[in-house]
Design a protein around this motif. Structure first.
Motif, PDB file in Angstrom:
ATOM      1  N   SER A   1       0.829  -1.211   0.000  1.00 57.84           N
ATOM      2  CA  SER A   1       0.000   0.000   0.000  1.00 57.84           C
ATOM      3  C   SER A   1       0.862   1.260   0.000  1.00 57.84           C
ATOM      4  CB  SER A   1      -0.939   0.009   1.203  1.00 57.84           C
ATOM      5  OG  SER A   1      -0.215   0.045   2.419  1.00 57.84           O
ATOM      6  N   TYR A   2       2.024   1.199   0.678  1.00 59.77           N
ATOM      7  CA  TYR A   2       2.942   2.342   0.659  1.00 59.77           C
ATOM      8  C   TYR A   2       3.528   2.518  -0.739  1.00 59.77           C
ATOM      9  CZ  TYR A   2       2.758   2.620   5.742  1.00 59.77           C
ATOM     10  OH  TYR A   2       2.334   2.779   7.045  1.00 59.77           O
ATOM     11  N   GLY A   3       3.785   1.420  -1.408  1.00 51.86           N
ATOM     12  CA  GLY A   3       4.292   1.499  -2.763  1.00 51.86           C
ATOM     13  C   GLY A   3       3.326   2.170  -3.712  1.00 51.86           C
ATOM     14  N   ARG A   4       2.031   2.038  -3.438  1.00 54.16           N
ATOM     15  CA  ARG A   4       1.023   2.685  -4.281  1.00 54.16           C
ATOM     16  C   ARG A   4       0.854   4.170  -3.943  1.00 54.16           C
ATOM     17  NH1 ARG A   4      -1.514  -2.334  -3.179  1.00 54.16           N
ATOM     18  NH2 ARG A   4      -2.772  -1.392  -1.514  1.00 54.16           N
ATOM     19  N   LYS A   5       1.159   4.553  -2.705  1.00 55.46           N
ATOM     20  CA  LYS A   5       0.889   5.919  -2.251  1.00 55.46           C
ATOM     21  C   LYS A   5       2.069   6.863  -2.418  1.00 55.46           C
ATOM     22  CE  LYS A   5      -2.516   4.387   1.174  1.00 55.46           C
ATOM     23  NZ  LYS A   5      -2.804   4.175   2.622  1.00 55.46           N
ATOM     24  N   PHE A   6       3.277   6.321  -2.436  1.00 55.26           N
ATOM     25  CA  PHE A   6       4.470   7.163  -2.443  1.00 55.26           C
ATOM     26  C   PHE A   6       5.235   7.012  -3.757  1.00 55.26           C
ATOM     27  CE2 PHE A   6       3.633   6.848   2.086  1.00 55.26           C
ATOM     28  CZ  PHE A   6       3.963   8.111   2.557  1.00 55.26           C
ATOM     29  N   PRO A   7       6.047   8.018  -4.110  1.00 53.25           N
ATOM     30  CA  PRO A   7       6.932   7.872  -5.267  1.00 53.25           C
ATOM     31  C   PRO A   7       7.851   6.668  -5.091  1.00 53.25           C
ATOM     32  CG  PRO A   7       6.879  10.149  -4.503  1.00 53.25           C
ATOM     33  CD  PRO A   7       6.152   9.339  -3.470  1.00 53.25           C
ATOM     34  N   ALA A   8       8.302   6.126  -6.207  1.00 57.68           N
ATOM     35  CA  ALA A   8       9.092   4.898  -6.166  1.00 57.68           C
ATOM     36  C   ALA A   8      10.358   5.052  -5.335  1.00 57.68           C
ATOM     37  CB  ALA A   8       9.450   4.473  -7.591  1.00 57.68           C
ATOM     38  N   ASP A   9      11.044   6.219  -5.449  1.00 58.35           N
ATOM     39  CA  ASP A   9      12.283   6.376  -4.695  1.00 58.35           C
ATOM     40  C   ASP A   9      12.014   6.541  -3.204  1.00 58.35           C
ATOM     41  OD1 ASP A   9      11.158   8.869  -5.058  1.00 58.35           O
ATOM     42  OD2 ASP A   9      13.022   9.871  -5.607  1.00 58.35           O
ATOM     43  N   SER A  10      10.885   7.148  -2.867  1.00 61.96           N
ATOM     44  CA  SER A  10      10.519   7.263  -1.443  1.00 61.96           C
ATOM     45  C   SER A  10      10.225   5.882  -0.860  1.00 61.96           C
ATOM     46  CB  SER A  10       9.286   8.157  -1.281  1.00 61.96           C
ATOM     47  OG  SER A  10       9.514   9.438  -1.806  1.00 61.96           O
ATOM     48  N   TYR A  11       9.466   5.091  -1.592  1.00 62.84           N
ATOM     49  CA  TYR A  11       9.122   3.748  -1.121  1.00 62.84           C
ATOM     50  C   TYR A  11      10.371   2.887  -1.001  1.00 62.84           C
ATOM     51  CZ  TYR A  11       6.971  -0.910  -1.102  1.00 62.84           C
ATOM     52  OH  TYR A  11       6.600  -2.204  -0.785  1.00 62.84           O
ATOM     53  N   ALA A  12      11.295   3.007  -1.953  1.00 65.25           N
ATOM     54  CA  ALA A  12      12.543   2.246  -1.872  1.00 65.25           C
ATOM     55  C   ALA A  12      13.319   2.615  -0.616  1.00 65.25           C
ATOM     56  CB  ALA A  12      13.387   2.491  -3.122  1.00 65.25           C
ATOM     57  N   THR A  13      13.304   3.898  -0.259  1.00 66.59           N
ATOM     58  CA  THR A  13      13.990   4.337   0.962  1.00 66.59           C
ATOM     59  C   THR A  13      13.302   3.774   2.202  1.00 66.59           C
ATOM     60  OG1 THR A  13      14.680   6.373  -0.152  1.00 66.59           O
ATOM     61  CG2 THR A  13      14.797   6.347   2.258  1.00 66.59           C
ATOM     62  N   MET A  14      11.978   3.759   2.193  1.00 63.29           N
ATOM     63  CA  MET A  14      11.245   3.164   3.316  1.00 63.29           C
ATOM     64  C   MET A  14      11.601   1.696   3.491  1.00 63.29           C
ATOM     65  SD  MET A  14       7.457   4.801   2.700  1.00 63.29           S
ATOM     66  CE  MET A  14       7.157   6.557   2.856  1.00 63.29           C
ATOM     67  N   LEU A  15      11.658   0.962   2.372  1.00 62.73           N
ATOM     68  CA  LEU A  15      12.007  -0.457   2.454  1.00 62.73           C
ATOM     69  C   LEU A  15      13.413  -0.644   3.017  1.00 62.73           C
ATOM     70  CD1 LEU A  15      10.587  -1.777  -0.938  1.00 62.73           C
ATOM     71  CD2 LEU A  15       9.817  -2.455   1.347  1.00 62.73           C
ATOM     72  N   ALA A  16      14.320   0.250   2.661  1.00 64.92           N
ATOM     73  CA  ALA A  16      15.711   0.117   3.093  1.00 64.92           C
ATOM     74  C   ALA A  16      15.933   0.583   4.512  1.00 64.92           C
ATOM     75  CB  ALA A  16      16.616   0.915   2.152  1.00 64.92           C
ATOM     76  N   GLU A  17      15.048   1.480   5.024  1.00 66.97           N
ATOM     77  CA  GLU A  17      15.317   2.104   6.326  1.00 66.97           C
ATOM     78  C   GLU A  17      14.261   1.828   7.388  1.00 66.97           C
ATOM     79  OE1 GLU A  17      17.690   5.946   4.400  1.00 66.97           O
ATOM     80  OE2 GLU A  17      15.893   6.268   5.593  1.00 66.97           O
ATOM     81  N   ASP A  18      12.997   1.770   6.997  1.00 63.74           N
ATOM     82  CA  ASP A  18      11.920   1.654   7.985  1.00 63.74           C
ATOM     83  C   ASP A  18      11.397   0.225   8.135  1.00 63.74           C
ATOM     84  OD1 ASP A  18      11.837   4.421   8.654  1.00 63.74           O
ATOM     85  OD2 ASP A  18      10.767   4.813   6.794  1.00 63.74           O
ATOM     86  N   PHE A  19      11.243  -0.465   7.014  1.00 68.39           N
ATOM     87  CA  PHE A  19      10.686  -1.817   7.051  1.00 68.39           C
ATOM     88  C   PHE A  19      11.829  -2.839   7.121  1.00 68.39           C
ATOM     89  CE2 PHE A  19       7.405   0.578   4.481  1.00 68.39           C
ATOM     90  CZ  PHE A  19       6.566   0.778   5.564  1.00 68.39           C
ATOM     91  N   THR A  20      12.657  -2.656   8.123  1.00 68.78           N
ATOM     92  CA  THR A  20      13.828  -3.499   8.378  1.00 68.78           C
ATOM     93  C   THR A  20      13.760  -3.980   9.818  1.00 68.78           C
ATOM     94  OG1 THR A  20      15.153  -1.646   9.170  1.00 68.78           O
ATOM     95  CG2 THR A  20      15.202  -2.100   6.779  1.00 68.78           C
ATOM     96  N   PRO A  21      14.573  -4.962  10.213  1.00 71.20           N
ATOM     97  CA  PRO A  21      14.557  -5.386  11.618  1.00 71.20           C
ATOM     98  C   PRO A  21      14.789  -4.230  12.587  1.00 71.20           C
ATOM     99  CG  PRO A  21      15.714  -7.002  10.296  1.00 71.20           C
ATOM    100  CD  PRO A  21      15.423  -5.848   9.378  1.00 71.20           C
ATOM    101  N   ALA A  22      15.790  -3.384  12.301  1.00 71.47           N
ATOM    102  CA  ALA A  22      16.067  -2.262  13.196  1.00 71.47           C
ATOM    103  C   ALA A  22      14.940  -1.241  13.176  1.00 71.47           C
ATOM    104  CB  ALA A  22      17.387  -1.598  12.800  1.00 71.47           C
TER     105      ALA A  22
END
Length: 276
Positions: free
Chosen positions: A163-184
């Protein structure tokens, strides 16, 4: 948007990552909701570059910021926001908070006396659904723990967060995947949910002082399935808070992530306070 240059600042003992853009005598400082970092505002910030100096940042433990020695309380987060504003802003300040960020900016406003507040689908601590919120907080933590276990498998996280991928620009979503949706990142999200649970009673006992400036409250009209049960209560108590402090109240044709679904409405609210 993701080519914005950032810098790191030592605030209250933790290195905090900050991104600034735009020009103007007014400083607009964004506070994200629980589980979100600076990228939450990627669709809003470009709409304000001609009128304000914008500041988006990662809270301690989020994104590119350092890890705090201990899990942060809402008051800890507010203290960091105060320190950030005092370190960077040279003119009048407008604070913008989403969801849990509404609690943070309201507490910080007691010290900062900003020129305005924009509260976007803010957490209304007086709502009755928070009377016994501990079971919900524990259930949410279990869900986040399961997501944390799956976050080691990036393709699964893409499915879970589509759902985040649909709402945000691709580069923003990629950053979320790399920074927010991680174990840390999910560890910090779990700590933030616990901080909200602890803050509800504290805010009821010692509510923040009413803002002395203009306030705009934007309330989501729709909710995802798991949030729908409490939607009417949340909206009613957001409205009551707006009436209590003399704020402008407006609906958003959106679910909870209004900065992504209705960025123009958020930017327009900020512009009205800047121009005021």
């Amino acid at each position: 948007m993701r080519n914005v240059a950032g810098r790191r600042m030592m605030l209250n003992g933790t290195e905090i990552y900050v991104e600034e853009s735009g020009t103007g005598e007014t400083w607009v400082v964004f506070e994200s909701g629980g589980g979100a970092s600076r990228t939450l505002w990627d669709r809003v910030v470009p709409l304000l570059g001609d009128i304000a100096h914008t500041v988006a940042y990662d809270r301690a433990g989020r994104g590119r910021s350092g890890r705090p020695a201990e899990p942060q309380t809402i008051d800890d987060m507010a203290a960091t926001l105060v320190a950030l504003v005092q370190a960077v802003a040279t003119g009048q300040v407008i604070l913008v908070g989403h969801s849990m960020g509404g609690l943070i900016v309201r507490r910080a406003a007691e010290t900062l006396s900003p020129a305005g507040l924009v509260l976007i689908d803010p957490t209304p601590e007086a709502a009755p659904n928070y009377d016994n919120w501990e079971p919900t907080a524990k259930k949410t933590d279990r869900i986040l723990a399961a997501q944390q276990a799956l976050s080691h498998v990036p393709p699964l996280m893409r499915i879970l967060t589509s759902s985040y991928g649909r709402k945000f620009p691709a580069d923003s979503y990629a950053t979320m995947l790399a920074e927010d949706f991680t174990p840390a990142g999910l560890t910090t999200t779990r700590h933030e949910i616990a901080a909200v649970a602890a803050a509800i009673d504290e805010f009821r006992r010692r509510p923040p002082e009413p803002p002395k400036s203009g306030v705009i409250v934007i309330s989501a009209m729709h909710a995802a399935r798991y949030q729908a049960r409490n939607l009417d209560l949340m909206r009613e108590y957001q409205r009551r808070y707006a009436e209590q402090v003399g704020a402008q109240y407006e609906d958003a044709v959106s679910e909870h992530i209004i900065p992504a679904e209705q960025p123009e409405q958020v930017a327009d609210a900020i512009r009205r306070l800047v121009n005021a």
